[in-house]
Design an enzyme around this catalytic site. Structure first.
Site, mmCIF file in Angstrom:
data_model
loop_
_atom_site.group_PDB
_atom_site.id
_atom_site.type_symbol
_atom_site.label_atom_id
_atom_site.label_comp_id
_atom_site.label_asym_id
_atom_site.label_seq_id
_atom_site.Cartn_x
_atom_site.Cartn_y
_atom_site.Cartn_z
ATOM 1 N N HIS A 240 0.842 -1.189 0.000
ATOM 2 C CA HIS A 240 0.000 0.000 0.000
ATOM 3 C C HIS A 240 0.881 1.243 0.000
ATOM 4 O O HIS A 240 1.916 1.286 0.667
ATOM 5 C CB HIS A 240 -0.919 -0.007 1.222
ATOM 6 C CG HIS A 240 -2.061 -0.950 1.064
ATOM 7 N ND1 HIS A 240 -3.213 -0.606 0.406
ATOM 8 C CD2 HIS A 240 -2.218 -2.240 1.440
ATOM 9 C CE1 HIS A 240 -4.039 -1.639 0.405
ATOM 10 N NE2 HIS A 240 -3.455 -2.636 1.025
ATOM 11 N N ARG B 111 -5.541 -10.863 -5.194
ATOM 12 C CA ARG B 111 -6.740 -10.133 -4.752
ATOM 13 C C ARG B 111 -7.351 -9.400 -5.926
ATOM 14 O O ARG B 111 -6.645 -8.796 -6.736
ATOM 15 C CB ARG B 111 -6.415 -9.128 -3.639
ATOM 16 C CG ARG B 111 -7.695 -8.431 -3.130
ATOM 17 C CD ARG B 111 -7.459 -7.587 -1.888
ATOM 18 N NE ARG B 111 -6.855 -6.306 -2.190
ATOM 19 C CZ ARG B 111 -7.262 -5.132 -1.673
ATOM 20 N NH1 ARG B 111 -8.286 -5.093 -0.837
ATOM 21 N NH2 ARG B 111 -6.637 -4.020 -1.978
ATOM 22 N N GLU C 231 -15.908 -5.438 3.933
ATOM 23 C CA GLU C 231 -15.261 -4.151 4.174
ATOM 24 C C GLU C 231 -16.176 -3.066 4.711
ATOM 25 O O GLU C 231 -15.863 -2.429 5.712
ATOM 26 C CB GLU C 231 -14.616 -3.655 2.870
ATOM 27 C CG GLU C 231 -13.594 -4.631 2.319
ATOM 28 C CD GLU C 231 -12.992 -4.156 1.012
ATOM 29 O OE1 GLU C 231 -12.122 -3.278 1.057
ATOM 30 O OE2 GLU C 231 -13.391 -4.663 -0.048
ATOM 31 N N ASP D 217 -11.973 0.538 4.612
ATOM 32 C CA ASP D 217 -13.184 1.060 3.992
ATOM 33 C C ASP D 217 -14.340 1.166 4.977
ATOM 34 O O ASP D 217 -15.206 2.025 4.827
ATOM 35 C CB ASP D 217 -13.569 0.196 2.788
ATOM 36 C CG ASP D 217 -12.700 0.504 1.578
ATOM 37 O OD1 ASP D 217 -12.948 1.521 0.916
ATOM 38 O OD2 ASP D 217 -11.754 -0.253 1.326
ATOM 39 N N ARG E 225 -5.454 -4.777 8.484
ATOM 40 C CA ARG E 225 -5.137 -3.564 9.247
ATOM 41 C C ARG E 225 -4.131 -2.689 8.505
ATOM 42 O O ARG E 225 -3.268 -3.180 7.795
ATOM 43 C CB ARG E 225 -4.549 -3.937 10.617
ATOM 44 C CG ARG E 225 -5.513 -4.685 11.534
ATOM 45 C CD ARG E 225 -4.851 -4.940 12.889
ATOM 46 N NE ARG E 225 -5.699 -5.704 13.790
ATOM 47 C CZ ARG E 225 -6.643 -5.184 14.558
ATOM 48 N NH1 ARG E 225 -6.854 -3.886 14.527
ATOM 49 N NH2 ARG E 225 -7.358 -5.948 15.364
ATOM 50 N N ARG F 132 -9.632 6.103 -2.174
ATOM 51 C CA ARG F 132 -9.171 4.987 -1.359
ATOM 52 C C ARG F 132 -8.989 5.474 0.076
ATOM 53 O O ARG F 132 -8.788 6.651 0.330
ATOM 54 C CB ARG F 132 -7.856 4.434 -1.913
ATOM 55 C CG ARG F 132 -8.044 3.735 -3.243
ATOM 56 C CD ARG F 132 -6.858 2.877 -3.606
ATOM 57 N NE ARG F 132 -7.191 2.051 -4.752
ATOM 58 C CZ ARG F 132 -7.853 0.912 -4.687
ATOM 59 N NH1 ARG F 132 -8.250 0.447 -3.515
ATOM 60 N NH2 ARG F 132 -8.129 0.224 -5.766
#
Length: 877
Positions: free
Chosen positions: A136, A394, A504, A541, A579, A711
């Site tokens: 990320h 994913r 989410e 989210d 997390r 995001r």
């Protein structure tokens, strides 16, 4: 030397060396300007009100050419401060420093609760921790600078000896100065956004430079403590810890991650693993020179004439690893190369010969040799294997349903996406049970559907276990899960890949258990999952959707419901926690976070993402990694053997009330007030973040839209930069105050004292409020926000002040983080250098937004301030 004096001495040393470097690089006059800004900031933090206007005037009158120098100076000092703080956490001379592995302390607690040694051994045997490294985009620093800072830490370690002779000290200090000079002359910010392949390489570097050493060292320490305490040794084939990765496999919203990229990353991970194991085997070739062995081992080696059978076997493995490296290098370059028997393609090919060596050495009384480097290598095989990390795939749920819709339309069956859920499930089950293929071989799908099918083909061509699961984000129905199984069937995947639903949003979390229950009632599904199910809980989210307090409660109750559902169905549940680093994304100290989960949530093991810069902060150095691994193991043992109490019904009722109130407050502002998003874009550098080449994934799911199109990471990152920290607290304190006004203060105090979940919420809010700064947030507004939007900031800062007092009242604290004085002091130290960067950033935003053709040096300086503030706040994503 105490911990605080050690850390502050190191901070002063690094700061002095950086100051000398700046003076030599840019001259005394420019250095004096930097030093003046530092002194003014220090004075402000001591309460000198006059210094505020002087500092603002200094920054607002800077020449364009000076911004980059000032930004670099404060950014670099913050990173060096972080190095000193991280070293302090592992220094043997730190205040109160203990062995990071404290099983003996836990064992005392267990004996007080009348646990038998058999219970403890059973818990030790069932430790299963899978840490998932993700790319990320919150790690700002370039790999070259991360390596530089790691070497700075090594120098601090070398200096941390009371008996260091003068000439050695001088040599280390000279090297330290060289590293800081290198740092100063290196650009902090990447010129280009990293590719997914480059992100994966960064993950491999963390393994090679830290975890490769840390994992066996940690297990060795833990093994020694368990043996000394209860006579227990971890079996040689124990796998208490292993690692997975999303780097190169996470294509949700990232068009840069393609089937070809995943294939390349899989090849490179095997190549890197072979290189690392070759290094281990080279050591064993040199060490295993003994001739005494068992008859069984002689038979295994096969060469009865050789004098050194262990070395002979190691040489054979060395040859195989060299050929394996050459094979993967050829595959990486897309060369056509035959797979021969000499190429290592399974862990067993490496494990079996080493285990044969180990058993022979033990049988011949050479325990010290067997349990040295040989056992460390065996631990690495179990932890990392010949793939280095397992790689998840994913993808977002609609990508699969769109692909199946295209197939059904081509076949004249109608539009799958328009069908009811019942019809979708009936179709999917029928096709999954069918022995014929659904998709004709001659069919030419669209580019999007071809990419989905090509990804499935990569999975099908990969050995079983290398890809441990296929994660579906935005899972909303059982058909979302069944659809992936059908697509994998269509490419003739030779084994069953576990599919993990990711729940989410608030609604998805609330519906998670009913969806899984419906799936468990499908005979076909129960037949393939072997009574095991992984479910991923989304933290990002859900918090962006409803606020952190409501999201936290939804995550807690969803886990409880999933545990019940799986227990009733006789299914072993593994919860996978998505997390992030910040409080707003489920972050916080590992042990605290795990203890705030429901009882029984760790019975199936722990799987959790380690995201962005938190990989470096937790695992960037071997000693840091050992500390972090110890915290995870300690937490999972204690949570399973001494689980937190089940919350009382009245606590649940109170949390339901808090959740409803806080969620409504959060959504009324964030989702139902259109002007608020405009305020967000003006009051934070969110728009400018898109220019920062942080990661390979775009910052938005869609090019336009409100907060729902953003995001979670840039949403939180933006509020962290302007120090309002909004997503982590909005609605939480106000909802608690409303209950206090309704006479429920005693209930909240009882929950704080007796319930880990609620205590964690309060503690994390205290940390957030400590890092927040209303004065700085107001300066962003005053300089950057249109007048008709200023009321948003005024109201929020007023609420922040009220919420801070509410939290202090519930915790009965006089000041924030009263129970964590060292952490609070570290934040205060960093603030001296973070605040000038905030003020500098405001001025840069003002100038860049005023002039669309602003000079490149201002853009560069702005990027450096973003990097520096992230270093100062530490957990940004």
């Amino acid at each position: 030397m105490t911990s605080n004096s050690l850390m502050h001495n190191n901070i002063n040393l690094l700061g002095s060396l950086l100051g000398d470097t700046i003076r030599e690089a840019i001259g005394q006059k420019a250095f004096d300007k930097v030093e003046s800004i530092r002194r003014l900031s220090k004075a402000i933090n001591k309460g000198d009100q006059k210094a505020i206007s002087e500092l603002l005037n200094t920054l607002q009158t800077l020449d364009n050419k000076d911004f980059l120098t000032v930004a670099k100076a404060f950014n670099q000092f913050l990173n060096l401060t972080n190095v000193a703080e991280e070293y302090d956490s592992v220094s043997p001379h730190a205040k109160g420093k203990k062995n990071p592995v404290h099983f003996k302390e836990l064992y005392k607690k267990l004996k007080e609760k009348d646990f038998s040694d058999e219970d403890v051994v059973d818990a030790l045997n069932n430790i299963d921790i899978d840490l998932v490294l993700t790319a990320h985009p919150t790690e700002i620093n370039r790999r070259s600078l991360i390596n530089n800072m790691n070497q700075v830490s090594e120098c601090l370690q070398q200096l941390d000896h009371d008996d260091l002779v003068d000439y050695k000290q001088e040599k280390i200090l000279k090297r330290l100065k060289q590293l800081i000079v290198q740092y100063w002359y290196t650009d902090e910010i990447r010129q280009n956004r990293p590719t997914p392949n480059e992100e994966a390489k960064w993950g491999y570097d963390v393994i090679e430079n830290s975890l490769w050493e840390a994992v066996p060292a940690f297990i060795r320490d833990l093994d020694e403590q368990t043996f000394e305490t209860i006579g227990y040794r971890f079996p040689v084939d124990a796998r208490p810890i292993h690692f997975s990765s999303w780097m190169g496999g996470d294509r949700d919203g990232n068009p840069n991650v393609t089937a070809a990229v995943t294939q390349q990353v899989l090849i490179d991970s095997r190549r890197r693993a072979a290189i690392l194991f070759l290094g281990d085997i080279e050591v064993l070739v040199k060490e295993l020179s003994m001739s005494n062995c068992t008859k069984e081992f002689r038979d295994y080696v096969g060469n009865y004439e050789v004098q050194e059978p262990y070395r002979e076997l190691m040489k054979k493995l060395r040859s195989q690893l060299r050929k394996t490296i050459a094979y993967h290098e050829a595959k990486k370059e897309n060369k056509d190369i035959a797979l021969t028997d000499d190429i290592l393609i399974s862990n067993d090919q490496l494990w079996e010969p080493l285990n044969a060596c180990y058993q022979s050495l033990i049988a011949c009384g050479m325990h010290m040799i067997a349990n040295g480097n040989l056992l460390d290598t065996m631990r690495r095989i179990k932890c990392f294997g010949i793939t280095l990390v397992q790689i998840d795939i994913r993808q977002e749920s609609t990508a699969h349903s769109d692909a199946i819709s295209e197939i059904t339309r081509y076949l004249g069956l109608g539009d799958y996406s328009a069908w009811t859920e019942d019809k979708k499930q009936a179709f999917l089950i029928e096709e999954l049970n069918s022995k014929r293929p659904l998709v004709p071989h001659s069919w030419q799908p669209s580019a999007q559907t071809k990419e989905i099918l090509d990804t499935c083909k990569v999975i099908a061509s990969t050995p079983e276990g290398v890809i441990p699961t296929y994660v579906i984000s935005m899972t909303r129905t059982p058909s979302d899960i069944l659809a992936v199984y059908l697509l994998l069937k269509e490419v003739e995947c030779p084994y069953t890949v576990p599919v993990t639903p990711l729940f989410e949003t608030l609604n998805d979390l609330n519906n998670a258990a009913p969806i899984m229950k419906e799936l468990f009632n499908i005979e076909w599904y129960r037949g393939i999952i072997e009574n095991k199910q992984m479910v991923m809980i989304g933290y990002s989210d859900s918090a962006k959707d409803a606020g952190s307090l409501a999201a936290g409660w939804a995550q807690y109750t969803a886990q409880e419901a999933l545990i019940r559902t799986c227990d009733e169905a006789g299914i072993r549940l593994t919860l996978f926690h998505g997390r992030g680093g910040t409080i707003g994304r489920g972050g916080g100290p590992a042990k605290v976070a795990l203890f705030s989960q429901p009882p029984g949530s760790l019975k199936g093991g722990l799987r959790v993402t380690i995201q962005g810069e938190m990989i470096r902060f937790k695992f960037g150095l071997p000693d840091l990694a050992i500390n972090s691994l110890a915290l995870y193991v300690d937490a999972i043992l204690e949570a399973n053997l001494l689980p937190p109490p089940i919350p009382k019904d009245e606590w649940r009722a109170t949390m339901n009330e808090l959740s409803d109130i806080s969620s409504e407050m959060y959504q009324d502002l964030v989702k139902k007030t259109p002007e608020f998003i405009t305020y967000f874009y003006q009051a934070t550098p969110e728009a400018e973040l898109a220019k920062l080449p942080l990661g390979s994934r775009p910052a938005k799911r869609k090019a336009t839209g409100g907060v729902e199109s953003l995001r979670a990471i840039p949403w939180i990152f933006g509020w962290t930069q302007n120090r309002l920290m909004l997503p982590a607290w909005l609605g939480a304190g106000a909802s608690m105050q409303k209950l206090i006004d309704n006479g429920k203060k005693n209930m909240l105090e009882e929950m704080y004292v007796n319930w880990h979940f609620f205590n964690t919420r309060i503690s994390m809010l205290e940390m957030v409020f400590t890092k927040a700064d209303a004065r700085i947030s107001q300066y962003y507004d005053d300089r950057l926000v249109e007048k008709d939007l200023l009321q948003f900031g005024e109201d929020l800062r007023s609420q922040l002040k009220k919420d801070t007092q509410t939290i202090l009242d519930i915790a009965k604290d006089k000041s924030l983080m009263e129970n964590m004085p060292d952490t609070a002091a570290n934040i205060a130290t960093r603030n001296i250098y973070t605040e000038p960067l905030n003020l500098l950033q405001v001025e840069l935003l003002y100038r860049c937004r005023k002039d669309e053709n602003s000079p490149l040096e201002l853009e560069q300086a702005l990027m450096v301030t973003i990097s520096g503030i992230a270093a100062g706040m530490r957990n940004t994503g």
